[in-house]
Motif scaffolding. Structure first.
Motif, PDB file in Angstrom:
ATOM      1  N   SER A 521       4.110 -12.797  -4.237  1.00  0.00           N
ATOM      2  CA  SER A 521       2.975 -11.994  -3.818  1.00  0.00           C
ATOM      3  C   SER A 521       3.003 -11.693  -2.324  1.00  0.00           C
ATOM      4  CB  SER A 521       1.683 -12.729  -4.169  1.00  0.00           C
ATOM      5  OG  SER A 521       1.634 -13.965  -3.493  1.00  0.00           O
ATOM      6  N   LYS A 522       3.632 -12.517  -1.698  1.00  0.00           N
ATOM      7  CA  LYS A 522       3.672 -12.314  -0.255  1.00  0.00           C
ATOM      8  C   LYS A 522       4.843 -11.431   0.175  1.00  0.00           C
ATOM      9  CE  LYS A 522       1.459 -16.724   0.811  1.00  0.00           C
ATOM     10  NZ  LYS A 522       1.588 -18.027   1.484  1.00  0.00           N
ATOM     11  N   GLU A 523       5.791 -11.116  -0.753  1.00  0.00           N
ATOM     12  CA  GLU A 523       6.952 -10.326  -0.363  1.00  0.00           C
ATOM     13  C   GLU A 523       6.549  -8.906  -0.017  1.00  0.00           C
ATOM     14  OE1 GLU A 523       9.836 -10.484  -3.411  1.00  0.00           O
ATOM     15  OE2 GLU A 523      10.540 -12.500  -2.889  1.00  0.00           O
ATOM     16  N   ASN A 524       5.576  -8.354  -0.776  1.00  0.00           N
ATOM     17  CA  ASN A 524       5.133  -6.990  -0.464  1.00  0.00           C
ATOM     18  C   ASN A 524       4.599  -6.912   0.981  1.00  0.00           C
ATOM     19  OD1 ASN A 524       5.792  -6.162  -3.072  1.00  0.00           O
ATOM     20  ND2 ASN A 524       3.793  -6.820  -3.867  1.00  0.00           N
ATOM     21  N   PHE A 525       3.788  -7.910   1.258  1.00  0.00           N
ATOM     22  CA  PHE A 525       3.249  -7.941   2.615  1.00  0.00           C
ATOM     23  C   PHE A 525       4.366  -8.071   3.642  1.00  0.00           C
ATOM     24  CE2 PHE A 525       1.564 -10.394   6.194  1.00  0.00           C
ATOM     25  CZ  PHE A 525       0.592  -9.515   6.634  1.00  0.00           C
ATOM     26  N   ILE A 526       5.345  -8.829   3.263  1.00  0.00           N
ATOM     27  CA  ILE A 526       6.483  -9.018   4.195  1.00  0.00           C
ATOM     28  C   ILE A 526       7.267  -7.724   4.363  1.00  0.00           C
ATOM     29  CG2 ILE A 526       8.671 -10.227   4.476  1.00  0.00           C
ATOM     30  CD1 ILE A 526       7.382 -12.651   3.130  1.00  0.00           C
ATOM     31  N   LYS A 532       7.263  -2.275   9.879  1.00  0.00           N
ATOM     32  CA  LYS A 532       6.720  -2.252  11.240  1.00  0.00           C
ATOM     33  C   LYS A 532       7.660  -2.917  12.239  1.00  0.00           C
ATOM     34  CE  LYS A 532       1.895  -2.253   9.669  1.00  0.00           C
ATOM     35  NZ  LYS A 532       0.616  -2.963   9.698  1.00  0.00           N
ATOM     36  N   LEU A 533       8.259  -4.012  11.756  1.00  0.00           N
ATOM     37  CA  LEU A 533       9.199  -4.690  12.662  1.00  0.00           C
ATOM     38  C   LEU A 533      10.415  -3.829  12.964  1.00  0.00           C
ATOM     39  CD1 LEU A 533       9.165  -8.361  11.287  1.00  0.00           C
ATOM     40  CD2 LEU A 533       8.248  -7.547  13.457  1.00  0.00           C
ATOM     41  N   GLY A 534      10.867  -2.996  11.957  1.00  0.00           N
ATOM     42  CA  GLY A 534      11.984  -2.097  12.215  1.00  0.00           C
ATOM     43  C   GLY A 534      11.669  -1.114  13.324  1.00  0.00           C
ATOM     44  N   GLU A 535      10.439  -0.581  13.256  1.00  0.00           N
ATOM     45  CA  GLU A 535      10.045   0.332  14.335  1.00  0.00           C
ATOM     46  C   GLU A 535      10.020  -0.384  15.696  1.00  0.00           C
ATOM     47  OE1 GLU A 535       6.348   1.927  13.195  1.00  0.00           O
ATOM     48  OE2 GLU A 535       7.134   3.098  11.471  1.00  0.00           O
ATOM     49  N   LYS A 536       9.466  -1.591  15.623  1.00  0.00           N
ATOM     50  CA  LYS A 536       9.448  -2.343  16.886  1.00  0.00           C
ATOM     51  C   LYS A 536      10.862  -2.668  17.365  1.00  0.00           C
ATOM     52  CE  LYS A 536       4.929  -2.780  17.193  1.00  0.00           C
ATOM     53  NZ  LYS A 536       4.160  -2.189  18.310  1.00  0.00           N
ATOM     54  N   ASP A 537      11.747  -2.943  16.373  1.00  0.00           N
ATOM     55  CA  ASP A 537      13.132  -3.242  16.751  1.00  0.00           C
ATOM     56  C   ASP A 537      13.790  -2.061  17.437  1.00  0.00           C
ATOM     57  OD1 ASP A 537      12.974  -5.795  15.831  1.00  0.00           O
ATOM     58  OD2 ASP A 537      13.788  -5.321  13.839  1.00  0.00           O
TER      59      ASP A 537
END
Length: 840
Positions: A521-526, A532-537
């Motif tokens: 259930s938490k994978e979707n959130f991940i 978002k992290l890709g954009e930040k990367d």
């Protein structure tokens, strides 16, 4: 750029030292020793703890007011006769020992007149240890738990220390242990009883602030400066009873930091106060002392005891010394016992003692000169060269006066009246020394490891020991047996540990399976967060690229700065070399100009001397030639006068009738002379012309013993004459004129007498000189033969008088007859009497 000559190594520039403008004056302390006898006269009075007063003894002269002069001198602190050795150490040497432990150098020396207590202050006696033993005791009390094992630190023979690895240190220790098993003589193994109980346990002291994360080792060396030569007192040389070799002197050298040290000096590593005492006493036995009139055990040399403390930080684990030579700090404390100044008039030294006293006084005089020049440079702003190299004492310790450590001096004085004059000189030197300032030493950097490494390592060992004790095992964890037992116990418990590990792993696996459902259930959130992290990367990557570009640009700029800095250094080096070359050429040009001026001055002097010499020579020759020409002129004039007189006489005789000749009218003697006229020119040496007295001139009548007395009518008469057979200086100094009587045989067989006259002059050298001015000739003839010859020459064949030609007249008149009684030109003549008549 100057090219370096082949075979010469360029001088290494000194390392850059951290600048420190803070300066401290030289600390000068005064210690007054007790009088030897209670009835002795005392000339020193302690006014306060910083001031003493000197009283002139009764035997010295008073000043102009009839009072004795009293002088006061101030010091950093004055120690009276009741001061203990511990009190002196607390104020003077303890701060230097603390600086030694904190990597700072120090110099302490005692100064004073012979017999003033310098050696007692430095060494002490049983139960009253001096500055040296107390300094050693404080060092070992402070660093005792932190000492490194023997041979971990090793001198590199260049005034530095290097760190050996554990294997080399272990081999050196085993080698030492094998050598110490051989029995030695009792003198090398036993400590002298005089130095066993020098410091009581209650007087022991300890330094604060010792770095516990460093390891320490103490090295000592002992030298003496005797007759301005350095000798190693700890050097062990094989003794040859047949042909013993004298000790070899050592030389001073300069290390890479431009510090002076004794090359080839023995440095002994010591691990305790007792061992240090043993080394000190071994060198003390070799020190030169002698019995003098003023001191029973007078030091004949300057002794220097050097304590070196090598310290290096421990590694990150806190077990071993860090194997890095650059992290080793070496500090040293020099304790100097100067020999006392002495006067040979008091000690009555002779032979080798006199030579020793001269060298001692010369070295102390050099020390005073260096202090005076330092004081003048600091107070007047001058830059005079300090003559450190004139003495080994000042040359060895010149770095301390240049700012390599603190300098302390203890002035020891004897209050007895006999030492008053020498004590007065010591006080003046001490007062001048206090005005010299020495740069304060800078703290040295410490290794950048975290603190407490040794404590953590010690705590780990204690904890491990405690656990072993709880399990009943041995306590010594460093022994191989304990380590083997620990390894066997570890192998015994290894299967049990594996089984426990498998059980724990299965339990964790079941827990993880339960949590997998929650993770889905938490994978979707991940995933959303990953987007978002890709954009930040991407943003971070762009920023990293920009940072990399700026870093490359920065590196390029740093590279350019380095190139410019190296270029600037090269240009500065070229500039310095060119300036040095220019200065050397200017100095050489100045030397050439000064040499040229000296040559010009010398040539001018030579030309002037030659000119004066030739002027005097020309003047002498001109005077001699002038005198010669005058004499010739006078002779010609006299001959003409005589010729004129004879011609006139001949004419008169022709006019008058001739009287018959009788036997009684015979002229008994005929005097012929050729006198010279009185000189009208100036005297030859007018500056030395003797003045004439009012009583007339005095003559020196020189008649040789070979002269023959002539029985003639007229005899030379010289009144007030000194008659001598040979000329002497005493007779010449009393007279103004000189006459020499000389006889010789004439052509007609008669004896002819010549009176050679001259004047006496006083020379510039204080002697007497005679200048001949006239010659008078006396000749004896038969009057009958002379009259016949005259008549035959005056009458012709007819009996008529015939006037002869000029040649006959000159021949006849070459001898003249003079019948005067006296003359100012020479001696007069007196009538001696007629000769007896001859029978017809």
């Amino acid at each position: 750029m100057i090219r370096q000559a082949k075979g010469k190594t360029p001088r290494r520039p000194p390392p850059k030292k951290p600048s420190n403008n803070q300066k401290d004056p030289v600390g000068v302390y005064c210690r007054v020793r007790p009088l030897g006898a209670e009835d002795e006269e005392c000339c020193i009075e302690v006014i306060s703890n910083t001031t003493i007063q000197l009283h002139a003894p009764d035997g010295l002269k008073a000043n102009r007011n009839g009072e004795f002069k009293e002088t006061q001198y101030s010091f950093k602190k004055v120690f009276g006769i009741k001061t203990t050795q511990r009190e002196l150490f607390e104020d003077v040497a303890k701060p230097l020992v603390e600086d030694l432990i904190h990597c700072k150098n120090g110099l302490l020396f005692t100064y004073g007149v012979t017999g003033s207590g310098k050696t007692y202050t430095m060494t002490g006696s049983p139960g009253q240890g001096g500055l040296l033993p107390r300094s050693l005791d404080m060092i070992f009390n402070s660093i005792g738990p932190y000492q490194a094992k023997r041979y971990v630190f090793k001198p590199d023979d260049k005034n530095g220390m290097e760190v050996q690895n554990q294997v080399d240190a272990l081999l050196d220790r085993q080698k030492r242990d094998s050598q110490t098993t051989v029995p030695k003589t009792p003198t090398t193994r036993r400590i002298d009883p005089e130095f066993t109980d020098m410091i009581s346990p209650e007087e022991a002291c300890k330094a604060d602030g010792v770095d516990e994360d460093s390891s320490y080792s103490v090295f000592v060396s002992y030298i003496e400066i005797y007759n301005n030569y350095i000798y190693d007192l700890l050097e062990e040389t094989p003794y040859d009873p047949i042909k013993p070799k004298p000790p070899q002197s050592k030389i001073l050298r300069e290390d890479q930091n431009h510090n002076m040290y004794v090359a080839g000096c023995t440095e002994v590593e010591v691990k305790s106060t007792e061992e240090a005492f043993e080394v000190f006493w071994r060198g003390q036995k070799k020190r030169r002392i002698a019995n003098t009139q003023l001191n029973r055990e007078s030091s004949r040399s300057h002794s220097v005891f050097i304590i070196k403390l090598a310290q290096a930080p421990l590694d990150a684990d806190g077990d071993n010394v860090l194997q890095d030579k650059n992290q080793v700090n070496v500090s040293q404390l020099c304790l100097v016992d100067l020999a006392g100044s002495e006067r040979t008039s008091r000690t009555r030294a002779e032979g080798s003692r006199l030579r020793e006293a001269g060298n001692i006084n010369q070295s102390l005089m050099t020390l005073r000169t260096c202090i005076e020049v330092l004081r003048e440079n600091q107070m007047c702003g001058t830059n005079k060269m300090v003559p450190y190299r004139d003495s080994k004492v000042t040359h060895l310790f010149k770095n301390y006066f240049d700012g390599e450590g603190k300098v302390r001096m203890v002035v020891c004085v004897n209050p007895k009246a006999d030492d008053y004059e020498e004590t007065l000189l010591v006080m003046r030197f001490a007062e001048m020394t206090q005005e010299v300032e020495v740069a304060r030493p800078v703290d040295r950097p410490i290794c950048g490891f975290t603190a407490g490494r040794r404590q953590r390592n010690q705590a780990f060992k204690e904890e491990l020991t405690r656990r072993l004790e709880e399990r009943g095992g041995p306590v010594d964890i460093e022994s191989p047996t304990v380590l083997n037992q620990l390894f066997q116990s570890f192998l015994h418990f290894l299967p049990m540990m594996i089984e426990e590990y498998n059980k724990t792993a299965n339990m964790l696996k079941s827990v993880l399976q339960e949590q997998d459902s929650n993770l889905l259930s938490k994978e979707n959130f991940i995933q959303e967060q990953r987007g978002k992290l890709g954009e930040k990367d991407k943003m971070v990557q762009n920023q990293k690229n920009e940072i990399d570009r700026l870093e490359k640009k920065s590196k390029m700029l740093e590279y350019k700065i380095d190139i410019l800095q190296k270029t600037t250094n090269i240009y500065e080096e070229d500039k310095r070399s060119l300036q040095q070359e220019l200065e050397s050429r200017e100095q050489r040009l100045q030397r050439e100009v000064s040499e040229k001026r000296r040559m010009e001055t010398r040539m001018q002097g030579i030309v002037t001397d030659a000119k004066l010499k030739w002027e005097k020579e020309c003047e002498r020759r001109v005077n001699a030639k002038q005198l010669e020409m005058q004499n010739k002129l006078w002779v010609k004039d006299e001959k003409l006068k005589q010729l004129k007189a004879i011609v006139t006489e001949g004419k008169t005789e022709n006019r008058q009738p001739q009287r018959p000749s009788r036997e009684k009218d015979k002229v008994p003697a005929k005097r012929s002379a050729s006198p010279s006229p009185v000189p009208t020119g100036p005297p030859v040496r007018p500056l030395h012309r003797r003045s004439h007295s009012a009583g007339g001139e005095r003559w020196v009548d020189h008649k040789p013993t070979t002269n023959v007395d002539l029985d003639t009518v007229l005899q030379p008469n010289i009144p007030n004459a000194i008659k001598v057979n040979a000329p002497n200086e005493k007779a010449l100094s009393k007279c103004d004129k000189y006459v020499l009587t000389h006889q010789e045989v004439a052509s007609d067989g008669e004896i002819q007498t010549k009176l050679i006259k001259g004047e006496v002059f006083k020379t510039r050298g204080g002697g007497q000189a005679v200048q001949f001015t006239d010659i008078e000739t006396l000749k004896q003839e038969n009057p009958v033969a002379a009259s016949r010859k005259r008549r035959s020459s005056e009458t012709g064949p007819d009996g008529e008088p015939v006037e002869g030609d000029w040649t006959d007249v000159e021949t006849r008149c070459s001898v003249a007859v003079e019948m005067r009684a006296g003359s100012n030109l020479g001696p007069g003549y007196q009538h001696h009497g007629y000769p007896k008549r001859r029978k017809p």
